[in-house]
Scaffold this active site. Structure first.
Site, PDB file in Angstrom:
ATOM      1  N   LYS A 120       0.847  -1.181   0.000  1.00  0.00           N
ATOM      2  CA  LYS A 120       0.000   0.000   0.000  1.00  0.00           C
ATOM      3  C   LYS A 120       0.887   1.237   0.000  1.00  0.00           C
ATOM      4  O   LYS A 120       2.015   1.136   0.487  1.00  0.00           O
ATOM      5  CB  LYS A 120      -0.953   0.046   1.196  1.00  0.00           C
ATOM      6  CG  LYS A 120      -0.392  -0.294   2.570  1.00  0.00           C
ATOM      7  CD  LYS A 120       0.798   0.425   3.135  1.00  0.00           C
ATOM      8  CE  LYS A 120       0.739   1.885   3.358  1.00  0.00           C
ATOM      9  NZ  LYS A 120       2.016   2.430   3.924  1.00  0.00           N
TER      10      LYS A 120
ATOM     11  N   TYR B 256      -4.356   3.946   6.422  1.00  0.00           N
ATOM     12  CA  TYR B 256      -4.827   2.922   7.372  1.00  0.00           C
ATOM     13  C   TYR B 256      -6.151   3.359   7.997  1.00  0.00           C
ATOM     14  O   TYR B 256      -7.058   2.548   8.175  1.00  0.00           O
ATOM     15  CB  TYR B 256      -3.798   2.701   8.481  1.00  0.00           C
ATOM     16  CG  TYR B 256      -2.588   1.910   8.043  1.00  0.00           C
ATOM     17  CD1 TYR B 256      -2.580   0.523   8.121  1.00  0.00           C
ATOM     18  CD2 TYR B 256      -1.448   2.551   7.564  1.00  0.00           C
ATOM     19  CE1 TYR B 256      -1.468  -0.211   7.729  1.00  0.00           C
ATOM     20  CE2 TYR B 256      -0.335   1.834   7.172  1.00  0.00           C
ATOM     21  CZ  TYR B 256      -0.345   0.459   7.252  1.00  0.00           C
ATOM     22  OH  TYR B 256       0.753  -0.259   6.857  1.00  0.00           O
TER      23      TYR B 256
HETATM   24  P1  NAD Z   1      12.433   1.857   2.236  1.00  0.00           P
HETATM   25  O1  NAD Z   1      12.964   3.207   1.919  1.00  0.00           O
HETATM   26  O2  NAD Z   1      12.941   1.191   3.475  1.00  0.00           O
HETATM   27  O3  NAD Z   1      12.687   0.854   1.011  1.00  0.00           O
HETATM   28  C1  NAD Z   1      12.472   1.228  -0.321  1.00  0.00           C
HETATM   29  C2  NAD Z   1      13.274   0.340  -1.255  1.00  0.00           C
HETATM   30  O4  NAD Z   1      13.109   0.799  -2.587  1.00  0.00           O
HETATM   31  C3  NAD Z   1      14.786   0.363  -0.964  1.00  0.00           C
HETATM   32  O5  NAD Z   1      15.298  -0.935  -1.076  1.00  0.00           O
HETATM   33  C4  NAD Z   1      15.340   1.245  -2.079  1.00  0.00           C
HETATM   34  O6  NAD Z   1      16.682   0.913  -2.419  1.00  0.00           O
HETATM   35  C5  NAD Z   1      14.382   0.920  -3.218  1.00  0.00           C
HETATM   36  N1  NAD Z   1      14.349   1.955  -4.241  1.00  0.00           N
HETATM   37  C6  NAD Z   1      14.365   1.717  -5.573  1.00  0.00           C
HETATM   38  N2  NAD Z   1      14.333   2.859  -6.252  1.00  0.00           N
HETATM   39  C7  NAD Z   1      14.314   3.858  -5.350  1.00  0.00           C
HETATM   40  C8  NAD Z   1      14.294   5.265  -5.465  1.00  0.00           C
HETATM   41  N3  NAD Z   1      14.279   5.887  -6.649  1.00  0.00           N
HETATM   42  N4  NAD Z   1      14.284   5.977  -4.323  1.00  0.00           N
HETATM   43  C9  NAD Z   1      14.254   5.385  -3.104  1.00  0.00           C
HETATM   44  N5  NAD Z   1      14.277   4.028  -2.945  1.00  0.00           N
HETATM   45  C10 NAD Z   1      14.316   3.279  -4.063  1.00  0.00           C
HETATM   46  O7  NAD Z   1      10.851   1.985   2.268  1.00  0.00           O
HETATM   47  P2  NAD Z   1       9.807   1.027   3.002  1.00  0.00           P
HETATM   48  O8  NAD Z   1       9.470   1.614   4.320  1.00  0.00           O
HETATM   49  O9  NAD Z   1      10.275  -0.371   2.951  1.00  0.00           O
HETATM   50  O10 NAD Z   1       8.503   1.239   2.078  1.00  0.00           O
HETATM   51  C11 NAD Z   1       8.353   0.576   0.830  1.00  0.00           C
HETATM   52  C12 NAD Z   1       6.858   0.449   0.509  1.00  0.00           C
HETATM   53  O11 NAD Z   1       6.256  -0.354   1.511  1.00  0.00           O
HETATM   54  C13 NAD Z   1       6.095   1.771   0.497  1.00  0.00           C
HETATM   55  O12 NAD Z   1       5.164   1.768  -0.544  1.00  0.00           O
HETATM   56  C14 NAD Z   1       5.383   1.804   1.830  1.00  0.00           C
HETATM   57  O13 NAD Z   1       4.160   2.508   1.810  1.00  0.00           O
HETATM   58  C15 NAD Z   1       5.142   0.334   2.083  1.00  0.00           C
HETATM   59  N6  NAD Z   1       5.109   0.004   3.517  1.00  0.00           N
HETATM   60  C16 NAD Z   1       4.140  -0.826   3.962  1.00  0.00           C
HETATM   61  C17 NAD Z   1       4.071  -1.141   5.301  1.00  0.00           C
HETATM   62  C18 NAD Z   1       3.033  -2.113   5.797  1.00  0.00           C
HETATM   63  O14 NAD Z   1       2.941  -2.309   7.002  1.00  0.00           O
HETATM   64  N7  NAD Z   1       2.274  -2.745   4.934  1.00  0.00           N
HETATM   65  C19 NAD Z   1       4.991  -0.596   6.200  1.00  0.00           C
HETATM   66  C20 NAD Z   1       6.000   0.218   5.710  1.00  0.00           C
HETATM   67  C21 NAD Z   1       6.047   0.510   4.361  1.00  0.00           C
END
Ligand code: NAD
Length: 375
Positions: free
Chosen positions: A142, A226
Site C-alpha cells: 500500500k 490505514y
Molecule cells: P524503504 O525506503 O525502506 O525501502 C524502499 C526500497 O526501494 C529500498 O530498497 C530502495 O533501495 C528501493 N528503491 C528503488 N528505487 C528507489 C528510489 N528511486 N528511491 C528510493 N528508494 C528506491 O521503504 P519502506 O518503508 O520499505 O517502504 C516501501 C513500501 O512499503 C512503500 O510503498 C510503503 O508505503 C510500504 N510500507 C508498507 C508497510 C506495511 O505495514 N504494509 C509498512 C511500511 C512501508
C-alpha cells in the site's frame, strides 16, 4: 465535498466494472498455467521480492521464511551487496538475483510465481504491470499507486495476464481488527454513530516519503490510508460526503512538496461520520475508536506490526472488552503471504484485491481535492 448520486455511482462504477474481470480471468488462467512448485511440505508459492528496503527485508521476507505456503525465490535490487547478502541468507543462487534493468527476465524463471512490490509508492504501478506482463501474480504494498489511473492500469494488466493482484492490507487479516468488525456486524455495539481514527509519525529529513515524485503525496498516502481503509472495513460502507483540511506547521524544509498534516471527515450513507487525522509532524498512535448506541470499542494500537489491543465497553450486561494480540512480528506478514499463496494455489479471490486498493485511491483523490491539494 458531497457526492451526487451520479458522481458516487461514477466513482464506484469504475471500480465495479474492473471488479469482476480479474477474478474470472485469473481463475481461468490458473487452470492453464499455474507454476506453483510442489515441495516436500506441499505446494508453495515462490515470491520474487522487488526492492530490499525495510518492509521487504525486515518484515516480509522473515514472514515468508516462517510460512507454510510461501517461499522467497528471487530478489530485485539496485544494490548488489545488499542483494548478495540477502540471497545468501535465503539460499538463493546468483541467477535469481535481478536488477531493475534485468527485472523482466523473471518471465523465464519458473521458481517465481508471484512478485512482492516493496518499492517507493510511485514505482508500484510500473513494477506491478511489468510483473503481470511477465506472467506473474502480484502482491503490492500500500498505497496501491500514486494515481487512480495507474491503479486501473494495474488491475487491467493483471486481468489481461490472467494473474491475481492483491494489495498488502495486512491488518484486514489481523485477528483483533477482525474481532472489531465482528463486534460491529453482530450488533453488539448497537448502531454505530461515529468513528475517530489517527495515524502519524514525526518524519526525518531526506526520506523519499517527502519527495512528491516518489511518494505521490504525504502522510495520507503513507499512514492516513490505514485510517481511511479502517473506516471502510468497520462500516462496510463507502463514503458519501468528504470534507478535508491540510496544513504545514513546521516550515523547516521537510514539507516543500507534500502536506505535513491532513484531517478529514467522511459521512457514510447510514449517517455514520468518521473523523480522521494524519501527520508527518508528530507521533500519533495508529488507533480507532467506534461509538455505538450499545457500546464503544477502541483499537490502540490498531495498525502496527504487533501488539494490537482492543478495549471497550458493552453497556448491556456491563461487559468490559480487553483483548490483546499475542503474536509477534513478522506474524502479520506470514499470514498475508500465506493468504495470497492460498488464493493463488486454490484459485480464490484475495481479501484485498486490486479493486480494494483502487477504492482507497479514489477516496484519497477526493480527500486531497477537498483539501485543495492534488494527487
Ligand atoms: P524503504 O525506503 O525502506 O525501502 C524502499 C526500497 O526501494 C529500498 O530498497 C530502495 O533501495 C528501493 N528503491 C528503488 N528505487 C528507489 C528510489 N528511486 N528511491 C528510493 N528508494 C528506491 O521503504 P519502506 O518503508 O520499505 O517502504 C516501501 C513500501 O512499503 C512503500 O510503498 C510503503 O508505503 C510500504 N510500507 C508498507 C508497510 C506495511 O505495514 N504494509 C509498512 C511500511 C512501508
Amino acid at each position: 465535498m458531497a457526492f451526487t448520486r451520479r458522481e458516487f455511482t461514477r466513482l464506484l462504477a469504475g471500480t465495479a466494472a474492473a471488479c469482476s474481470i480479474p477474478h474470472l480471468a485469473a481463475s481461468r488462467a490458473l487452470a492453464q498455467t499455474s507454476t506453483v512448485t510442489e515441495t516436500a511440505g506441499g505446494k508453495r508459492v515462490g515470491y520474487c521480492v522487488v526492492g530490499l528496503g525495510r518492509i521487504s527485508a525486515d518484515h516480509f521476507m522473515p514472514g515468508v521464511r516462517a510460512s507454510a505456503r510461501s517461499r522467497v525465490t528471487a530478489l530485485v535490487s539496485g544494490h548488489p551487496d545488499k542483494a548478495r547478502k540477502l540471497a545468501a541468507q535465503y539460499g538463493l543462487p546468483d541467477s535469481s538475483v535481478y536488477t531493475y534493468e534485468t527485472y523482466d527476465r523473471i518471465r523465464d524463471n519458473p521458481e517465481v510465481d508471484a512478485v512482492y512490490i516493496g518499492l517507493p509508492n510511485s514505482m508500484h504501478a510500473e513494477y506491478s504491470i511489468r510483473a503481470a506482463e511477465a506472467g506473474k501474480h502480484v502482491l503490492c504494498e500500500k498505497p496501491m499507486s500514486t494515481s487512480v489511473a495507474d491503479a486501473r492500469e494495474m488491475i487491467a494488466a493483471s486481468a489481461k495476464a490472467g494473474k491475481k493482484l492483491m494489495i498488502a492490507y495486512r491488518v484486514q487479516l489481523e485477528p483483533t481488527n477482525l474481532r472489531a468488525i465482528e463486534l460491529i456486524r453482530s450488533g453488539a455495539l448497537g448502531s454505530v454513530q461515529a468513528i475517530e481514527s489517527a495515524n502519524g509519525f514525526n518524519i526525518s529529513k531526506g526520506e523519499w516519503r517527502l519527495n512528491k515524485k516518489l511518494a505521490g503525496g504525504g502522510p495520507l498516502l503513507d499512514v492516513g490510508i490505514y485510517s481511511l481503509n479502517a473506516t471502510r472495513y468497520l462500516t462496510g460502507e463507502e463514503p458519501q460526503h468528504i470534507s478535508a483540511y491540510s496544513s504545514v506547521i513546521d516550515h523547516d524544509g521537510r514539507f516543500d512538496e507534500v502536506e505535513e498534516n491532513i484531517s478529514w471527515t467522511m459521512k457514510f450513507p447510514s449517517g455514520i461520520v468518521a473523523s480522521c487525522n494524519s501527520t508527518y509532524g508528530g507521533d500519533m498512535d495508529g488507533y480507532y475508536r467506534v461509538h455505538g448506541s450499545k457500546g464503544v470499542l477502541q483499537l490502540l494500537p490498531a495498525f502496527i506490526y504487533e501488539g494490537e489491543h482492543l478495549t471497550g465497553h458493552l453497556y448491556e450486561g456491563d461487559q468490559h472488552l480487553d483483548e490483546a494480540a499475542k503474536e509477534k512480528d513478522p506474524a502479520h506478514f506470514t499470514r498475508m503471504a500465506d493468504h495470497f499463496s492460498t488464493c493463488v494455489i486454490e484459485g480464490k479471490t484475495p481479501r484485498s484485491p486490486g479493486e480494494e486498493g483502487l477504492r482507497d485511491m479514489s477516496w484519497i483523490a477526493e480527500i486531497y481535492k477537498s483539501a485543495g491539494l492534488s494527487l
